[in-house]
Design a protein around this motif. Structure first.
Motif, PDB file in Angstrom:
ATOM      1  N   TYR A 105      41.293  88.359  38.026  1.00  0.00           N
ATOM      2  CA  TYR A 105      41.191  87.141  38.333  1.00  0.00           C
ATOM      3  C   TYR A 105      40.637  86.430  37.050  1.00  0.00           C
ATOM      4  N   PHE A 151      38.855  82.836  35.374  1.00  0.00           N
ATOM      5  CA  PHE A 151      38.352  81.480  35.582  1.00  0.00           C
ATOM      6  C   PHE A 151      37.979  80.713  34.385  1.00  0.00           C
ATOM      7  N   TYR A 161      41.772  78.509  37.778  1.00  0.00           N
ATOM      8  CA  TYR A 161      41.752  80.070  38.020  1.00  0.00           C
ATOM      9  C   TYR A 161      43.065  80.508  38.060  1.00  0.00           C
ATOM     10  N   SER A 195      36.992  88.474  37.282  1.00  0.00           N
ATOM     11  CA  SER A 195      36.390  89.496  37.989  1.00  0.00           C
ATOM     12  C   SER A 195      37.795  90.311  38.677  1.00  0.00           C
ATOM     13  N   LEU A 196      37.472  91.175  39.657  1.00  0.00           N
ATOM     14  CA  LEU A 196      38.304  92.438  40.000  1.00  0.00           C
ATOM     15  C   LEU A 196      37.957  92.219  41.436  1.00  0.00           C
ATOM     16  N   LYS A 197      39.076  92.071  42.595  1.00  0.00           N
ATOM     17  CA  LYS A 197      38.839  92.416  43.783  1.00  0.00           C
ATOM     18  C   LYS A 197      39.264  93.962  43.936  1.00  0.00           C
ATOM     19  N   GLN A 207      36.700  94.437  48.646  1.00  0.00           N
ATOM     20  CA  GLN A 207      35.226  94.067  48.140  1.00  0.00           C
ATOM     21  C   GLN A 207      35.513  93.044  47.250  1.00  0.00           C
ATOM     22  N   ASN A 208      34.483  92.037  47.523  1.00  0.00           N
ATOM     23  CA  ASN A 208      34.288  90.701  46.616  1.00  0.00           C
ATOM     24  C   ASN A 208      33.714  91.254  45.388  1.00  0.00           C
ATOM     25  N   GLY A 209      34.676  90.825  44.192  1.00  0.00           N
ATOM     26  CA  GLY A 209      33.950  91.257  42.953  1.00  0.00           C
ATOM     27  C   GLY A 209      33.036  90.055  42.432  1.00  0.00           C
ATOM     28  N   GLU A 210      32.145  90.880  41.434  1.00  0.00           N
ATOM     29  CA  GLU A 210      31.263  89.981  40.705  1.00  0.00           C
ATOM     30  C   GLU A 210      32.042  89.048  39.557  1.00  0.00           C
ATOM     31  N   LEU A 211      31.600  87.934  39.348  1.00  0.00           N
ATOM     32  CA  LEU A 211      32.296  87.279  38.065  1.00  0.00           C
ATOM     33  C   LEU A 211      31.465  87.257  36.933  1.00  0.00           C
ATOM     34  N   PHE A 268      31.034  86.324  33.208  1.00  0.00           N
ATOM     35  CA  PHE A 268      31.185  85.183  32.231  1.00  0.00           C
ATOM     36  C   PHE A 268      31.045  85.623  30.829  1.00  0.00           C
ATOM     37  N   TYR A 285      22.799  82.884  40.183  1.00  0.00           N
ATOM     38  CA  TYR A 285      23.122  83.360  38.693  1.00  0.00           C
ATOM     39  C   TYR A 285      22.037  82.823  37.715  1.00  0.00           C
ATOM     40  N   LEU A 324      26.721  83.053  31.997  1.00  0.00           N
ATOM     41  CA  LEU A 324      25.897  83.425  33.384  1.00  0.00           C
ATOM     42  C   LEU A 324      26.005  85.010  33.999  1.00  0.00           C
ATOM     43  N   PHE A 350      27.146  87.706  51.590  1.00  0.00           N
ATOM     44  CA  PHE A 350      28.432  87.579  52.010  1.00  0.00           C
ATOM     45  C   PHE A 350      28.231  87.555  53.665  1.00  0.00           C
ATOM     46  N   PHE A 370      38.775  85.159  49.190  1.00  0.00           N
ATOM     47  CA  PHE A 370      38.032  86.425  48.381  1.00  0.00           C
ATOM     48  C   PHE A 370      36.601  85.961  48.197  1.00  0.00           C
TER      49      PHE A 370
END
Lengths: 116, 115
Positions: A31, A33, A48, A95-97, A101-105, A107, B36, B44, B51, B98
């Motif tokens: 992903y 963004f 995105y 980010s990576l899914k 599992q929901n991945g961290e962004l 930056f 963040y 950030l 969740f 997601f």
């Protein structure tokens, strides 16, 4: 590992000129963004991508803005023609899914754009 | 559409004192919530996220946050701040399959630490 890399870090240009901002996401992330940060509006999601495909560009302010992701390791945000109100810090994040599992962004450090 | 309110624009805290940064969200479904931190001239960094499950979430750098559905809040806390905690803090709510494809950020709270 290298983080998200953005260039240029600073750009000063004159109204009417074309501006291209570049982003290299973290290798393997699926992903990407683009965010814009201003004092007035705070952080706004512009667009995105997932696996290089644009998923949602509803945040792109107008037709002067365009974004591409020709491959998994590179994306551009272009403004043509630029206007003083486009002055902001533009952030790229990736980010990576992983298997649900929901991945961290993550930056990048941002590209500060000033349009005179 | 989701929204986030951070009512405090700027907070000043003495080093060693406790800290609480407020965050209220608006979202029709179960929210994905994030905090963040942004240091000057930097991007950030994720402090913590919620969740589901335990409503008290632990993060990095000694931060924690508590999700309170009845109050639509997700306040950030730290029992004892350090000078290095001076930064801007952003609360965000996520939407999408997601959970964080579309993050809506609050306007941020600038934290100043005094000796």
């Amino acid at each position: 590992d290298a983080g998200v890399i953005q260039s240029p870090r600073h750009e000063v240009t004159e109204m009417g000129q074309e501006v291209t901002l570049r982003c290299k996401p973290i290798s393997g992330h699926d992903y990407l963004f683009w965010y814009r940060q201003t004092m007035m509006r705070g952080l706004e999601l512009l667009i995105y991508f997932n696996n290089n495909v644009p998923i949602d560009d509803s945040g792109m302010p107008e037709d002067r803005f365009s974004a591409k992701m020709p491959n998994a390791s590179f994306s551009t945000l272009k403004i043509q023609p630029s206007e003083p109100r486009d002055s902001a810090v533009y952030f790229c994040a990736s980010s990576l899914k992983r298997g649900g599992q929901n991945g961290e962004l993550f930056f990048g450090e941002g590209s500060r754009l000033t349009v005179l | 559409a989701q929204s986030v309110t951070q009512p405090d624009i700027h907070i000043t805290v003495s080093e060693g004192a406790s800290l609480e940064l407020r965050c209220n969200y608006s979202y029709g479904a179960t929210p994905y919530l994030f905090w963040y931190v942004q240091s000057p001239g930097q991007g950030l960094q994720l402090l913590l996220k919620y969740f589901s499950g335990d409503t008290l979430v632990q993060g990095i750098k000694g931060f924690e946050a508590e999700f309170k559905r009845s109050q639509s809040s997700f306040n950030l806390r730290k029992p004892s701040v350090h000078w290095s905690d001076a930064a801007e803090y952003f609360c965000a709510v996520g939407a999408g399959n997601f959970g964080n494809e579309k993050l809506t950020f609050g306007t941020g709270t600038r934290l100043t630490i005094i000796p």
